[in-house]
Design a protein around this motif. Structure first.
Motif, PDB file in Angstrom:
ATOM      1  N   ILE A  77      -6.971  -1.605  -5.083  1.00  0.00           N
ATOM      2  CA  ILE A  77      -6.651  -1.934  -6.463  1.00  0.00           C
ATOM      3  C   ILE A  77      -6.176  -3.372  -6.566  1.00  0.00           C
ATOM      4  O   ILE A  77      -5.234  -3.774  -5.875  1.00  0.00           O
ATOM      5  N   HIS A 111       0.838  -1.191   0.000  1.00  0.00           N
ATOM      6  CA  HIS A 111       0.000   0.000   0.000  1.00  0.00           C
ATOM      7  C   HIS A 111       0.870   1.237   0.000  1.00  0.00           C
ATOM      8  O   HIS A 111       2.048   1.174   0.345  1.00  0.00           O
ATOM      9  N   ARG A 131      -3.668  10.656  -0.611  1.00  0.00           N
ATOM     10  CA  ARG A 131      -4.007   9.531  -1.486  1.00  0.00           C
ATOM     11  C   ARG A 131      -3.604   8.248  -0.774  1.00  0.00           C
ATOM     12  O   ARG A 131      -2.464   8.120  -0.340  1.00  0.00           O
ATOM     13  N   TYR A 188      -3.542   4.248  -1.549  1.00  0.00           N
ATOM     14  CA  TYR A 188      -3.738   3.159  -2.495  1.00  0.00           C
ATOM     15  C   TYR A 188      -3.405   1.852  -1.810  1.00  0.00           C
ATOM     16  O   TYR A 188      -2.304   1.676  -1.288  1.00  0.00           O
ATOM     17  N   LEU A 202      -2.003   5.759 -10.845  1.00  0.00           N
ATOM     18  CA  LEU A 202      -1.847   4.331 -10.614  1.00  0.00           C
ATOM     19  C   LEU A 202      -0.382   3.971 -10.442  1.00  0.00           C
ATOM     20  O   LEU A 202       0.499   4.772 -10.714  1.00  0.00           O
ATOM     21  N   SER A 203      -0.131   2.761  -9.979  1.00  0.00           N
ATOM     22  CA  SER A 203       1.249   2.399  -9.658  1.00  0.00           C
ATOM     23  C   SER A 203       2.082   2.148 -10.904  1.00  0.00           C
ATOM     24  O   SER A 203       3.295   2.090 -10.842  1.00  0.00           O
ATOM     25  N   ASP A 257     -10.821   6.091  -0.640  1.00  0.00           N
ATOM     26  CA  ASP A 257      -9.515   5.567  -0.991  1.00  0.00           C
ATOM     27  C   ASP A 257      -9.679   4.491  -2.049  1.00  0.00           C
ATOM     28  O   ASP A 257     -10.799   4.178  -2.445  1.00  0.00           O
ATOM     29  N   HIS A 258      -8.572   3.959  -2.518  1.00  0.00           N
ATOM     30  CA  HIS A 258      -8.632   3.022  -3.641  1.00  0.00           C
ATOM     31  C   HIS A 258      -8.021   1.679  -3.280  1.00  0.00           C
ATOM     32  O   HIS A 258      -6.884   1.608  -2.841  1.00  0.00           O
ATOM     33  N   TYR A 268      -2.934  -2.047  -2.453  1.00  0.00           N
ATOM     34  CA  TYR A 268      -2.736  -3.017  -3.530  1.00  0.00           C
ATOM     35  C   TYR A 268      -2.887  -4.426  -2.996  1.00  0.00           C
ATOM     36  O   TYR A 268      -2.287  -4.770  -1.975  1.00  0.00           O
ATOM     37  N   VAL A 281     -10.584  -1.452  -9.714  1.00  0.00           N
ATOM     38  CA  VAL A 281     -10.445  -0.429  -8.681  1.00  0.00           C
ATOM     39  C   VAL A 281     -11.732  -0.368  -7.874  1.00  0.00           C
ATOM     40  O   VAL A 281     -12.811  -0.232  -8.444  1.00  0.00           O
TER      41      VAL A 281
END
Lengths: 152, 152
Positions: free
Chosen positions: B99, A132, B133, B135, B79-80, B96-97, B137, B106
């Motif tokens: 992914i 993350h 932000r 993210y 995005l990553s 938040d996201h 994952y 998403v």
DNA sequence: CTCGTTGTTGATAACCATTATCGGTAAGTT
DNA sequence: AACTTACCGATAATGGTTATCAACAACGAG
């Protein structure tokens, strides 16, 4: 200089495991990377490397940074202006990033309570989390003060 | 179709305030953006816009997405893989996201407790937060199940 | 030690998303 | 109508990153 032996071993192990070779360029780039302060771009690292061995090419630095990332020695940090920087990963605990949008200073911060909430959140949505990124954008105290002051 | 009047008003207000003009292209692009599902790239939006008005150029779509962002109608999502996508912002609460790194799905998630901790954390470091932000994952349930199954 | 295989490298071309440029156009003002 | 200025589309340019490729170096087999 025999500092960062640990990291060198990690790289060697990774290379051996993958059947790759331990070359002088990779060691030079690793040393330059480790001695630099965190959060540099591929190009910044290239400049440093060049000052030690002018013959090393830019593509090699890009390739090698990817290698470090795969080996668990580095991590890509994606800034909000869509640029990419690399930070040390080995022996650095996980942390989040506090980024000043005025002076671009990056502060590494830690908040275990947030991590726990993240895991729970992901779990609730059926996700198996493996990574993350948390970026907090704001204005640091210094910049706030110099903005407030009349001479600007 | 008189949907999304709110957003159109926001754009008009923003344009008026800045002394900019309310043009047919900007309205066309806004409608296309609002009718599309969230998280599209500038190029994807350009394709949609083109299907409605072949004369609109790619640069205009880029310019207009920037405009929407400034007007508070859109937000950039990084995005990553270093690609940029835009999501609706107006009338969408902060989220938040989550992914999935296998299927790239998403999921928008919310966790007020995390927000609170973030503010406190920033405060402790002297930062005035204005954005963040997060993210997460991972691998979603669907992908985990199809990975586990023998036919892959 | 020599040969052959294969990973590595540096130079450079290619790529591609985004941005700058520019000449022409249209909206709003006087 | 004349003027100012924002806007547009086409296209060139940009810049970070990646692919290509020929030369090279490490290593294993014989």
């Amino acid at each position: 200089m025999v500092i960062n032996n640990e990291e060198k071993k990690i790289l060697s192990n990774y290379l051996a495991k993958r059947g790759l070779r331990d070359t002088a360029q990779r060691e030079t780039i690793l040393e330059a990377f480790l001695q630099a302060e965190g959060h540099l771009s591929a190009e910044e690292l290239y400049d440093i490397v060049k000052s030690q061995d002018r013959s090393i090419g830019q593509a090699t630095v890009y390739r090698t940074l990817k290698l470090f990332t795969e080996a668990g020695l580095a991590r890509e940090v994606h800034l909000s202006d869509n640029s990419v920087r690399y930070e040390h990963l080995y022996n650095h605990e996980h942390h989040d990033h506090l980024i000043c949008t005025v002076c671009n200073r990056v502060v590494e911060v830690k908040e275990p309570a947030i991590e726990i909430l993240q895991s729970a959140l992901a779990e609730r949505h059926g996700f198996n989390l493996h990574d993350h990124r948390l970026y907090l954008y704001g204005i640091c105290k210094d910049c706030r003060e110099s903005q407030d002051s009349p001479n600007r």
